[in-house]
Scaffold this active site. Sequence first.
Site, PDB file in Angstrom:
ATOM      1  N   THR A 127       1.523  -4.567   4.103  1.00 42.45           N
ATOM      2  CA  THR A 127       1.336  -4.914   5.518  1.00 42.45           C
ATOM      3  C   THR A 127       0.702  -6.295   5.710  1.00 42.45           C
ATOM      4  O   THR A 127       0.838  -6.888   6.777  1.00 42.45           O
ATOM      5  CB  THR A 127       0.438  -3.877   6.230  1.00 42.45           C
ATOM      6  N   ASP A 128       0.012  -6.804   4.665  1.00 38.64           N
ATOM      7  CA  ASP A 128      -0.734  -8.058   4.858  1.00 38.64           C
ATOM      8  C   ASP A 128       0.158  -9.200   5.334  1.00 38.64           C
ATOM      9  O   ASP A 128      -0.207  -9.949   6.237  1.00 38.64           O
ATOM     10  CB  ASP A 128      -1.440  -8.470   3.556  1.00 38.64           C
ATOM     11  N   THR A 172       0.824  -1.217   0.000  1.00 38.35           N
ATOM     12  CA  THR A 172       0.000   0.000   0.000  1.00 38.35           C
ATOM     13  C   THR A 172       0.852   1.258   0.000  1.00 38.35           C
ATOM     14  O   THR A 172       0.479   2.281  -0.578  1.00 38.35           O
ATOM     15  CB  THR A 172      -0.948  -0.021   1.218  1.00 38.35           C
ATOM     16  N   SER A 212       1.843  -7.779  -1.030  1.00 36.15           N
ATOM     17  CA  SER A 212       2.576  -8.758  -0.229  1.00 36.15           C
ATOM     18  C   SER A 212       1.979 -10.160  -0.310  1.00 36.15           C
ATOM     19  O   SER A 212       2.684 -11.143  -0.121  1.00 36.15           O
ATOM     20  CB  SER A 212       2.701  -8.294   1.220  1.00 36.15           C
TER      21      SER A 212
HETATM   22  N1  ASP Z   1      -2.456  -5.108  -0.175  1.00 30.74           N
HETATM   23  C1  ASP Z   1      -1.418  -4.547   0.617  1.00 30.74           C
HETATM   24  C2  ASP Z   1      -0.257  -5.524   0.717  1.00 30.74           C
HETATM   25  O1  ASP Z   1       0.515  -5.553  -0.200  1.00 30.74           O
HETATM   26  C3  ASP Z   1      -1.886  -4.155   1.934  1.00 30.74           C
HETATM   27  C4  ASP Z   1      -0.964  -3.224   2.610  1.00 30.74           C
HETATM   28  O2  ASP Z   1       0.158  -2.982   2.212  1.00 30.74           O
HETATM   29  O3  ASP Z   1      -1.415  -2.692   3.622  1.00 30.74           O
HETATM   30  O4  ASP Z   1      -0.089  -6.212   1.708  1.00 30.74           O
END
Ligand code: ASP
Length: 336
Positions: A99-100, A19, A66
């Site tokens: 973050t995932d 993100t 991620s």
């Molecule tokens: N979809 C994102 C990821 O790549 C979510 C994030 O980064 O918060 O994990």
Amino acid sequence: MDNSDNRRKKIRLVATGGTIASQAKSRVSTEGYASSVIKVEDLIDQLPELAEIADVTAEQIFLKPSSAITEEDLFNLSGRVNELLASDDCDGVVITHGTDTMEETAFFLNLTVNSDKPVVVTGAMRPAHVISSDGTLNLYNAVIVAASDKSRGMGVTIAMNDIIISARDAIKFSTFKVEAYQAPLYGVLGTVRNGVVDYCYRPVKRHTTTSMFKGEKRQLPRVEVLYMYEGCSDDLFDAAVATGCKGIVTAGTGNGGTTMSMMKRYRAEDGSDKDLPIVVRSARVPTGGVSDPFRTPGQRMIGSGDLNPQKAYILLRFALSVTDDPEEIKKIFMEY
Ligand code: ASP
């Protein structure tokens, strides 16, 4: 800034997507964005203040959400971080990441990085350029943490939302709040506040330079993760065994509860469990961990200690790469 040896630090930014590198539809739209499209050069262009902290250089190792990160990506990332940190030209690494699965990558690196220099993982809950986006400050703070002498020997950390958490303890705790990363059982290691890094605790479990898995790439055996719930049948367990996996992690009820028949099969005293995969009982409960009150030596079902299912999955794969002995695996789960 926070450097006791007063030398200007060289920090390498290794960007992976997430993100923090995402483009929103408008300045007020925080979901449904184009994920992982902004290159690291554009991220650091927004942050000329980084030059006040350290000599910051950057590279894009891959650019993906991620959840798309593969085992090969993880070994490439870990290999690159080890290569960077082995050089006198690098005092610390910051990794930008979705973050995932950030807690998984951070824990993987905590097991495989062969250096006591800082490795700080950061990301964002809100895409770049939206009102109150958290990415720029998180990145700025992560560089401050990586450039601080106080961060040496702390293992891999996650720095987001002004707190610094051990990769081992960090859990994604919210699907949308900026305080997404927490360490509910043991708390944070420290804070980064108005440019000042302040640690209160130091991790004592094995990590980075004391990890037996540091350094080289290895073959990780197949492990499956099964979610447990009221009325759960054994069908998915039987299907997992049929894949030939060497291990199974359960996201169990309460203190690691599994189906009754799994318990029975693994507690049989006639040795009939000897051909079954090792089971590590973790918990779907976010905090408290799983103890082993009924376990007898040799049993192929082991409590995960306080590692959640996704971290137990990683540690079990590394453990199975060196041993199939349940007592050795139990020891590894106690030490890491
Ligand atoms: N979809 C994102 C990821 O790549 C979510 C994030 O980064 O918060 O994990």
